[in-house]
Design a protein around this motif. Structure first.
Motif, short mmCIF file in Angstrom:
data_model
loop_
_atom_site.label_atom_id
_atom_site.label_comp_id
_atom_site.label_asym_id
_atom_site.label_seq_id
_atom_site.Cartn_x
_atom_site.Cartn_y
_atom_site.Cartn_z
N TYR A 31 0.85 -1.20 0.00
CA TYR A 31 0.00 0.00 0.00
C TYR A 31 0.88 1.25 0.00
O TYR A 31 1.89 1.31 0.72
N PHE A 33 0.39 5.59 0.15
CA PHE A 33 -0.54 6.69 0.44
C PHE A 33 0.16 8.02 0.14
O PHE A 33 1.33 8.21 0.49
N TYR A 35 -0.35 12.05 1.15
CA TYR A 35 -1.05 12.96 2.04
C TYR A 35 -0.57 14.38 1.79
O TYR A 35 0.56 14.62 1.36
N LEU A 43 -3.69 16.48 8.22
CA LEU A 43 -3.10 15.50 7.31
C LEU A 43 -4.23 14.86 6.49
O LEU A 43 -4.95 14.00 6.96
N LEU A 45 -5.71 12.66 3.37
CA LEU A 45 -5.40 11.58 2.43
C LEU A 45 -5.83 12.01 1.03
O LEU A 45 -7.01 12.31 0.81
N TYR A 48 -4.65 6.63 -2.52
CA TYR A 48 -3.82 5.51 -2.13
C TYR A 48 -3.89 4.40 -3.18
O TYR A 48 -4.86 4.28 -3.91
N ASP A 56 -8.51 4.66 -4.24
CA ASP A 56 -9.41 5.74 -3.86
C ASP A 56 -8.70 7.06 -4.08
O ASP A 56 -7.71 7.35 -3.40
N PHE A 91 3.32 14.31 2.05
CA PHE A 91 3.95 13.09 2.56
C PHE A 91 3.53 11.89 1.74
O PHE A 91 2.37 11.77 1.32
N ASN A 95 2.76 0.85 3.63
CA ASN A 95 2.64 -0.22 4.63
C ASN A 95 2.25 -1.52 3.97
O ASN A 95 1.94 -1.57 2.77
N GLU A 100 1.39 -0.83 10.52
CA GLU A 100 1.93 0.52 10.67
C GLU A 100 2.33 1.10 9.33
O GLU A 100 2.94 0.43 8.50
N ALA A 101 2.00 2.37 9.12
CA ALA A 101 2.46 3.09 7.93
C ALA A 101 3.74 3.83 8.25
O ALA A 101 3.87 4.46 9.31
N PHE A 102 4.70 3.73 7.35
CA PHE A 102 5.97 4.43 7.48
C PHE A 102 5.97 5.62 6.52
O PHE A 102 5.62 5.48 5.34
N PHE A 103 6.40 6.75 7.07
CA PHE A 103 6.36 7.99 6.31
C PHE A 103 7.73 8.34 5.74
O PHE A 103 8.76 8.10 6.38
N GLY A 104 7.70 8.97 4.56
CA GLY A 104 8.89 9.63 4.07
C GLY A 104 9.09 10.95 4.81
O GLY A 104 8.29 11.33 5.67
N GLY A 106 8.88 13.86 3.62
CA GLY A 106 8.00 14.90 3.14
C GLY A 106 8.66 15.83 2.14
O GLY A 106 9.89 15.95 2.09
N PHE B 34 -4.23 3.47 15.23
CA PHE B 34 -2.85 3.85 15.50
C PHE B 34 -2.80 5.23 16.14
O PHE B 34 -3.64 6.09 15.86
N TYR B 36 0.08 8.25 16.33
CA TYR B 36 1.36 8.73 15.85
C TYR B 36 1.71 10.02 16.59
O TYR B 36 0.83 10.78 17.00
N SER B 43 8.37 14.09 10.33
CA SER B 43 7.33 13.18 9.86
C SER B 43 6.64 12.51 11.05
O SER B 43 7.25 12.36 12.11
N PRO B 44 5.39 12.08 10.85
CA PRO B 44 4.74 11.30 11.93
C PRO B 44 5.47 9.99 12.17
O PRO B 44 5.97 9.35 11.24
N LEU B 46 5.16 6.27 14.63
CA LEU B 46 4.22 5.45 15.39
C LEU B 46 4.57 5.42 16.89
O LEU B 46 5.73 5.25 17.26
N MET B 96 -5.95 4.07 5.84
CA MET B 96 -5.12 4.86 6.75
C MET B 96 -5.48 6.35 6.77
O MET B 96 -4.74 7.21 6.24
N PHE B 98 -6.30 9.92 8.88
CA PHE B 98 -5.83 10.58 10.09
C PHE B 98 -6.79 11.66 10.56
O PHE B 98 -7.46 12.31 9.74
#
Lengths: 112, 108
Positions: A31, A33, A35, A43, A45, A48, A56, A91, A95, A100-104, A106, B34, B36, B43-44, B46, B96, B98
């Motif tokens: 996945y 996303f 943002y 934040l 969305l 994705y 969506d 961003f 995931n 858990e989603a991991f962010f760059g 930005g 979640f 964050y 960045s956010p 977790l 996901m 927020f």
């Protein structure tokens, strides 16, 4: 893994110009996303993807915004033409579904 | 429209106090929840996740989930100045989403 990699970190452009933001996801994450974060709207969305397919895009604010994911290793968010109200931090996050989603780090976009 | 709402804050607590952050969501199909933390200009990242109704504790943090009420919360015990940040609630049904975030300040 180096994590989610976004480029550029900062972008300043003139109104009317095309802007392309890039994202390299974490390998194995299915996945992705996009943002947009502003003080006023938090934040949001935008769109994705799952397995490179857009699922969506109802959060994309206007037709000026488009996103693609041509393969599992790369995604772009394009704004054409850009406007001052597009100024924000964008961003990318990835995931494995439900986890858990991991962010760059930005991309801070300023349109003047 | 799927919504995730957080108490708007800002929230200010003295060092050592308990900070309570709340979140409600509209999508009953949501499966994963979640919290964050986001420091200014970063960045956010977790803090905790919770999937089942009830409480989940991790150190000074406790997440609480009530799916019937569509409510999730985060308690921070013995708050420290380093906890000062914006806290984001995220609700996932593979999408996901927020909340707008709650800005927490812990005063020494």
């Amino acid at each position: 893994d180096a994590g989610v990699i976004q480029s550029p970190r900062h972008e300043v452009t003139e109104m009317g110009q095309e802007v392309t933001l890039r994202c390299k996801p974490i390998s194995g994450h299915d996945y992705l996303f996009w943002y947009r974060q502003t003080m006023m709207r938090g934040l949001e969305l935008l769109i994705y993807f799952n397995n490179n397919v857009p699922i969506d895009d109802s959060g994309m604010p206007e037709d000026r915004f488009s996103a693609k994911m041509p393969n599992a290793s790369f995604s772009t968010l394009k704004i054409q033409p850009s406007e001052p109200r597009d100024s924000a931090v964008y961003f990318c996050a990835t995931n494995r579904g439900g986890a858990e989603a991991f962010f760059g780090q930005g991309t801070r976009l300023t349109v003047v | 429209q799927k919504e995730v709402e957080q108490n708007s804050g800002p929230l200010s607590v003295p060092e050592g106090a308990i900070a309570s952050l709340n979140c409600t969501y509209s999508d009953r199909g949501s499966q994963s929840f979640f919290w964050y933390r986001q420091y200014s200009g970063k960045s956010p990242e977790l803090i905790m996740f919770i999937y089942s109704n009830g409480d989940k504790e991790d150190g000074r943090f406790t997440a609480q989930l009530n799916k019937a009420s569509q409510y999730v919360s985060l308690l921070i015990r013995d708050s420290q100045p380093s906890d000062s940040a914006t806290y984001l609630c995220a609700v996932d049904n593979n999408d996901m989403r927020f909340g707008a975030g709650t800005r927490l300040t812990v005063k020494p």
